[in-house]
Design a protein around this motif. Structure first.
Motif: not given
Length: 458
Positions: A114-121, A283, A286-287, A291
């Motif tokens: 699943l793509p990592m939420n940018p806000a959670a990086r 894809t 960006e994994r 986090r």
């Protein structure tokens, strides 16, 4: 109940068309049962009405259109994950090939992730030591970063990849470090080289290896890096490990993508690669990252050979857009016998400033790094001038810079594939080389550091 279909319409390897299907979804896994009982795997690439286009994982040889059956399994391609993966060797489909037992899975993970939420990086900020001076000292790798190595055909990127895999570590006693190594479309000899090197040095104990050979199906090459990243996500975000993922060779991955795109009769983009090459690479890349609220991290070093040594080729070009810098290997340095042949000046780590300094590496790191770059650049210019006009045309300072450039290449850049330098050894070597130059030329380092690390000799 799983439904079986005997409606195979046509096969154009590696693709197969199945008619009159119901409830089949994109990326779903399937099995083809031949009249003799053999079972081969496939996955759904496209669904249009009641017609599905599937991609074969193995050869289409022997598949009888009338007598073969297809069943869809209702799930995507998955990898069985467990901490027991460390120290093991798998093929590109996640099956053990080292003679050991099957993995006792703690879970089965969708390899597409699943793509990592940018806000959670979380922002990459901690130093990773590779033991290679040109990376640690000048193009520092930071935990959670994507830092590709751009190589050329015939250069020793395989040896550099193996060196980083066995030497890399994070500083700190309480950190568990693991390496996930994915070899994509390589020869049997290269695969044996990596595996034997890891076993010889003991690095295999903290490494998960995925090996996809050049004679394996192209579709397996598409799965291999995703298998590796799924294993890395499990170890990093569920087991709290600091994971380094090394993918080699991304060029072979892109070639497989082009081959499958052509079989699907898609409209080609630049150089025949599919128009979605950028998206597809993103894809994967960006994994990597960190986090918020999770202890673990994924740091990625993709390695690619630039076709025709061309940095503007679509594969390195698009990779450069997505990642945070690049390490470039030089054919000229390799001819001089410099190993690893890292071309310092065009190489770049965009996050290096975040991972260096007091408390991370050493307080003098930023100043010495900038001074070494500047001195090497001026030294190379002086050597070019010497080639054109002769040594007599150089000033005394220029002669010192030319001497510095030679010594820098011989002693700092060239360290062989067995030398593992700590960051302190790398920084001390930089100071040693800067002694070639007059102190008045050290304009990029604070005076307090010059006094501390380069005291006047009595």
């Amino acid at each position: 109940m799983i439904k079986e279909y005997k409606t195979i319409k046509e096969i154009v390897s590696p693709l197969m068309v199945v008619d009159n299907v119901e409830g089949v979804t994109y990326d779903e896994l399937g099995e083809i049962e031949l009249p003799n009982g053999d079972v081969r795997r496939c996955k759904v690439l496209e669904v249009e009405g009641s017609r599905a286009v599937v991609q074969l994982f193995e050869s289409a040889q022997g598949i009888n259109l009338a007598g073969s059956k297809v069943r869809f399994l209702g799930r995507p391609q998955e990898l069985a994950v467990s901490e027991d993966m460390l120290g093991r060797v798998f093929n590109g489909m996640g099956m053990p090939i080292d003679g050991g037992p099957e993995i006792l899975a703690e879970a089965h993970k969708d390899i597409n992730g699943l793509p990592m939420n940018p806000a959670a990086r979380a922002y990459p900020a901690e130093f990773i030591q590779t033991g290679v001076s040109t990376i640690d000292g000048l193009n520092t790798l930071v935990r959670g970063q994507k830092l590709p190595i751009f190589s050329c055909s015939g250069l020793p990127h395989a040896a550099l990849a193996a060196q980083i895999a066995r030497q890399a570590r994070v500083l700190g006693d309480d950190e568990t470090f693991a390496v996930v190594f994915a070899a994509i479309g390589i020869t049997f000899e290269e695969s044996e080289y990596f595996i034997n090197d890891f076993r010889r040095t003991g690095a295999i104990d903290r490494t998960v290896v995925f090996s996809n050979l050049a004679n394996d199906p192209a579709v397996e090459r598409i799965s291999t890096p995703r298998m590796a990243l799924t294993a890395a996500e499990y170890l990093a975000f569920e087991k709290g490990m600091q994971v380094l993922v090394i993918l080699t060779d991304i060029t072979n991955y892109a070639e497989a993508l082009r081959e499958i795109s052509a079989a699907k009769k898609e409209v080609p983009g630049r150089r025949g690669y599919p128009g979605y090459l950028y998206t597809d690479l993103a894809t994967m890349y960006e994994r990597a990252g960190r986090r918020q609220g999770r202890k673990g991290s994924i740091t990625m070093i993709p390695i690619l050979t630039m076709p025709e040594d061309d940095k503007t080729h679509p594969i390195p070009d698009l990779t450069g857009y997505i990642t945070e810098g690049q390490i470039i290997l030089s054919r000229d340095l390799f001819r001089k016998g410099i190993i690893p042949p890292v071309d310092v000046l065009p190489s770049l780590s965009r996050l290096k400033d975040k991972g260096i300094g007091a408390g991370k590496t050493r307080e003098d790191h930023a100043g010495t790094m900038n001074q070494l770059f500047a001195a090497y650049s001026r030294g190379k210019d002086a050597k070019e001038l010497m080639t054109i006009l002769g040594e007599a045309a150089l000033s005394d300072d220029d002669k010192l810079y030319a001497q510095f450039a030679d010594e820098f290449e011989k002693r700092y850049v060239s360290q062989g594939n067995e030398t593992n330098r700590t960051i302190e050894e790398t920084l001390d070597l930089g100071w040693e080389l800067l002694r070639i130059l007059p102190k008045r030329e050290l304009k990029r380092i604070k005076q307090e550091y010059i006094d501390k690390y380069m005291p006047d000799e009595e």
